[in-house]
Design a protein around this motif. Structure first.
Motif, short mmCIF file in Angstrom:
data_model
loop_
_atom_site.label_atom_id
_atom_site.label_comp_id
_atom_site.label_asym_id
_atom_site.label_seq_id
_atom_site.Cartn_x
_atom_site.Cartn_y
_atom_site.Cartn_z
N HIS A 1 -12.56 2.41 -5.83
CA HIS A 1 -13.02 3.71 -5.32
C HIS A 1 -12.10 4.23 -4.22
N PRO A 2 -10.87 4.66 -4.58
CA PRO A 2 -10.03 5.38 -3.62
C PRO A 2 -10.58 6.81 -3.51
N ILE A 3 -11.28 7.11 -2.47
CA ILE A 3 -12.27 8.20 -2.45
C ILE A 3 -11.73 9.51 -3.00
N GLY A 4 -10.61 9.97 -2.48
CA GLY A 4 -10.09 11.25 -2.94
C GLY A 4 -9.63 11.27 -4.37
N ALA A 5 -9.35 10.11 -4.94
CA ALA A 5 -8.86 10.02 -6.32
C ALA A 5 -9.97 9.80 -7.33
N THR A 6 -11.15 9.40 -6.88
CA THR A 6 -12.19 8.93 -7.81
C THR A 6 -12.58 9.96 -8.87
N GLY A 7 -12.86 11.19 -8.46
CA GLY A 7 -13.28 12.20 -9.44
C GLY A 7 -12.22 12.47 -10.48
N LEU A 8 -10.96 12.42 -10.09
CA LEU A 8 -9.88 12.68 -11.04
C LEU A 8 -9.58 11.46 -11.89
N ALA A 9 -9.86 10.27 -11.38
CA ALA A 9 -9.77 9.07 -12.22
C ALA A 9 -10.85 9.08 -13.29
N GLN A 10 -12.05 9.54 -12.94
CA GLN A 10 -13.11 9.69 -13.93
C GLN A 10 -12.69 10.68 -15.02
N PHE B 1 -5.23 17.07 -7.95
CA PHE B 1 -4.81 15.68 -7.76
C PHE B 1 -5.49 15.11 -6.53
N GLY B 2 -5.68 13.80 -6.55
CA GLY B 2 -6.35 13.13 -5.45
C GLY B 2 -5.72 11.80 -5.16
N PHE B 3 -5.83 11.36 -3.92
CA PHE B 3 -5.22 10.10 -3.50
C PHE B 3 -5.98 9.57 -2.29
N GLU B 4 -5.86 8.29 -2.05
CA GLU B 4 -6.46 7.69 -0.86
C GLU B 4 -5.72 6.41 -0.53
N GLN B 5 -5.34 6.28 0.74
CA GLN B 5 -4.77 5.05 1.28
C GLN B 5 -5.79 4.53 2.28
N ALA C 1 -4.84 9.88 -8.75
CA ALA C 1 -5.02 10.38 -10.11
C ALA C 1 -4.84 11.90 -10.08
N ALA C 2 -4.60 12.48 -11.25
CA ALA C 2 -4.32 13.92 -11.31
C ALA C 2 -4.67 14.47 -12.68
N ALA C 3 -4.86 15.79 -12.73
CA ALA C 3 -5.13 16.47 -13.99
C ALA C 3 -4.49 17.85 -13.97
N VAL C 4 -3.98 18.26 -15.12
CA VAL C 4 -3.43 19.60 -15.31
C VAL C 4 -4.41 20.38 -16.17
#
Length: 393
Positions: A342-351, A107-111, A220-223
């Motif tokens: 582009h919330p940086i930490g979330a971007t790859g998981l949003a993709q 999971f990734g997130f960015e504020q 964003a997140a993935a299992v």
């Protein structure tokens, strides 16, 4: 033995402008719960978790998860610049493929804050100092760091292949058309190439403001789990990872004099090559792509790095419409970083979330008809590039 890794669940919250989002703790927990619900599992089933973010204190990943559950599992925090989200995905994939775990969470997130990205650490060498030095003589001093590097890379392509600035404007306009169909995107207004060209000039002849992605907040997140685990527990195993590679900079970044390598062209090309070999599938077989378009210039460079078109062929590729619906590939159906955000930490998981939904046939108005093979590209300067191929059974 390598275990087949499936993406059992994905989740993403709507991206928002800085100052308009919930705190990272709320955003991250929401995305995790969505991914768990999509997979049909409880948090107590998760055996490991990988958290990605860039702008946050140490153990922010634990802080997010403690609002979801406290089960004592390993939680690993990942910061690999803009490739952080897909680096977390890479580690999760390795854990399953190696047999070290059966089901894991990435999971990734960015504020984020408004405006250009800056560093809070001004009393020590910056990781990007060598990159800055490479383009110091060709970039105006007032240009922000990221724009310097990607602008210089775009300028290199313009010089080598005669690519006009209007080509980048067409890429940005395409992103807006795609995002108009994505309710999770932060910018959904359709703009034209003329709008892009007429916007505020950031670097004369090289970049307008609309060619750059905005700072964004989101999660964003993935299992991920093994195919055996999915089958045993009745989880969705249709989408699986056929190949994945993480690369870092090679000597060409500083030794070639080619500004494209400062923006990750070399390591992106190397990662793509490894993935195509691993999967036994070439670029010509891909249906849908989510790539790292932090700047319109980088989207164009990445077409060539991934082998979607020949080197020097990106202008023709864009003009032919081979990057959108009705063309050879659909690139960034989500709207990409340029319009989705582009919330940086979330971007790859949003993709990852977008591509899994595409392969499941659940992307609604954005759906790429008959999509069975998807390619993801996520790059961070300084540097890391992650390329992932997904397939649908």
């Amino acid at each position: 033995m390598t275990h087949k890794v499936v993406v059992a669940g994905v989740g993403m919250i709507p991206f928002k402008k800085p100052g308009q989002s919930d705190p990272y703790t709320v955003m991250g927990a929401q995305a995790v719960r969505l991914a768990l619900a999509d997979a049909g599992v409880g948090y107590e089933s998760i055996q490991q978790a990988y958290a990605s973010y860039v702008f946050g204190d140490s153990t922010s990943g634990q802080r997010v998860l403690y609002d979801v559950g406290m089960t004592g599992i390993p939680v690993i925090n990942v910061n690999n610049n803009c490739a952080s989200g897909s680096t977390a995905l890479f580690l999760a994939n390795q854990a399953i493929a190696s047999g070290m775990a059966d089901i894991v969470l990435a999971f990734g997130f960015e504020q984020m804050n408004p405006g250009a990205i800056t560093t809070p650490w001004n009393d020590r060498p910056a990781p990007l100092d060598p990159f800055q030095a490479q383009c110091a003589d060709i970039v105006p001093a007032e240009v922000p760091t990221a724009l310097r590097l990607f602008g210089a890379a775009g300028q290199e392509h313009m010089k080598r292949f005669g690519t006009p600035l209007e080509t980048f404007a067409k890429i940005r306009a395409k992103a807006s058309r795609h995002a108009a169909n994505n309710p999770l995107a932060v910018f959904r207004k359709v703009i034209t190439p003329e709008d892009v060209m007429a916007d505020q000039v950031m670097w004369p002849g090289i970049m307008t403001r609309l060619m750059a992605c905005p700072p964004t907040c989101g999660a964003a997140a993935a299992v991920l789990c093994s195919e055996a685990y999915a089958n045993k527990h009745g989880l969705d195993s249709r989408v699986w990872i056929a190949g994945q590679a993480l690369t870092t900079d090679g000597p060409e970044t500083f030794n070639s004099g080619d500004m494209r390598h400062l923006a990750g062209f070399g390591m992106s090309r190397a990662a793509a090559g490894k993935v195509y070999e691993m999967a036994g599938i070439g670029a010509e077989d891909v249906d849908v792509v989510e790539l790292h378009d932090c700047f319109a210039q980088n989207e164009l460079l990445t077409y060539e790095a991934l082998g979607l078109c020949p080197e020097g062929g990106a202008e023709k590729f864009v003009d032919a419409g081979d990057n959108t619906y009705g063309g050879r590939y659909v690139v960034n159906p989500s709207g990409g970083l340029l319009s989705k955000g582009h919330p940086i930490g979330a971007t790859g998981l949003a993709q990852c979330t977008e591509l899994v939904q595409q392969l499941r046939g659940r992307a609604e108005q954005r759906q790429v008809e008959g999509a069975r093979i998807a390619l993801q590209h996520n790059v961070g300067i300084g540097g890391a590039a992650v390329v992932t191929m997904y397939r649908k059974d």
